[in-house]
Design an enzyme around this catalytic site. Sequence first.
Site, PDB file in Angstrom:
ATOM      1  N   CYS A  86       0.829  -1.206   0.000  1.00  0.00           N
ATOM      2  CA  CYS A  86       0.000   0.000   0.000  1.00  0.00           C
ATOM      3  C   CYS A  86       0.871   1.268   0.000  1.00  0.00           C
ATOM      4  O   CYS A  86       1.529   1.571  -0.978  1.00  0.00           O
ATOM      5  CB  CYS A  86      -0.991  -0.054   1.159  1.00  0.00           C
ATOM      6  SG  CYS A  86      -2.379   1.089   0.988  1.00  0.00           S
ATOM      7  N   HIS A 181      -3.171  -5.333   1.301  1.00  0.00           N
ATOM      8  CA  HIS A 181      -2.597  -5.696   2.608  1.00  0.00           C
ATOM      9  C   HIS A 181      -2.708  -7.193   2.894  1.00  0.00           C
ATOM     10  O   HIS A 181      -3.640  -7.616   3.582  1.00  0.00           O
ATOM     11  CB  HIS A 181      -3.349  -4.948   3.717  1.00  0.00           C
ATOM     12  CG  HIS A 181      -3.148  -3.468   3.715  1.00  0.00           C
ATOM     13  ND1 HIS A 181      -2.127  -2.857   4.405  1.00  0.00           N
ATOM     14  CD2 HIS A 181      -3.847  -2.479   3.115  1.00  0.00           C
ATOM     15  CE1 HIS A 181      -2.206  -1.541   4.232  1.00  0.00           C
ATOM     16  NE2 HIS A 181      -3.235  -1.285   3.454  1.00  0.00           N
ATOM     17  N   GLU A 183      -1.037  -8.806   4.978  1.00  0.00           N
ATOM     18  CA  GLU A 183      -0.842  -8.977   6.426  1.00  0.00           C
ATOM     19  C   GLU A 183      -2.143  -8.794   7.198  1.00  0.00           C
ATOM     20  O   GLU A 183      -2.268  -9.256   8.328  1.00  0.00           O
ATOM     21  CB  GLU A 183       0.237  -8.014   6.940  1.00  0.00           C
ATOM     22  CG  GLU A 183      -0.158  -6.554   7.067  1.00  0.00           C
ATOM     23  CD  GLU A 183      -0.273  -5.788   5.743  1.00  0.00           C
ATOM     24  OE1 GLU A 183      -0.620  -4.606   5.790  1.00  0.00           O
ATOM     25  OE2 GLU A 183      -0.022  -6.382   4.669  1.00  0.00           O
TER      26      GLU A 183
END
Length: 201
Positions: A86, A181, A183
């Site tokens: 990002c 993202h 994660e």
Amino acid sequence: MAGSPTAHPRIGVLALQGDFREHIASLTELGADVVPLRRPEEIASLDGVVVPGGESSVMDKLSRAFGVAEPLAEAIRGGLPTYGTCAGMIMLSSRIAAGIPGQQTLDVLDTTVRRNAFGSQNDSFEIDIPMPELGEAPVHAVFIRAPVVEEHGPGVEVLGALPDGQVVAVQQGNVIASAFHPEVAGEDRFHRRFLDLVHAS
């Protein structure tokens, strides 16, 4: 490798702003020795670095204020394996569309990236994207105020694009970047690909 030549590479996650804690958790789970990166003198001991999501203009200012930007860019140009998500993708990119006045980047990825390409936080969305390079199952991608790659040089490999063709994941040599993202989604294949680069170096 700059740091440990063992099975537990030393990974720095730029921890000036943004969702660095989530990356630290993801990489720790995959067996890496993960440390927050805040000072230029910490770079030399790293085997790889992650630039997390957050606010790219704030991250840019802080990385310069802390003296991290220049030595980090130099290390990445020298081959340090790097992954940006990002805002991290924006930080790594050579050019920004719709950046704020004076905003700079690390200029290590031959791409033009548009900030907030999909609108505000309210326009966040999730989608499954086929990415054959990362395996058979599609990647579940979470987009939060995400950028998009508008242009890229010939040395940049496209890893993933939206159904309309907008490029959202790329790799150029030792640098991987995604507009979304992993994660946050519990998707570990990008972190695994990054760690493969670390082990190969």
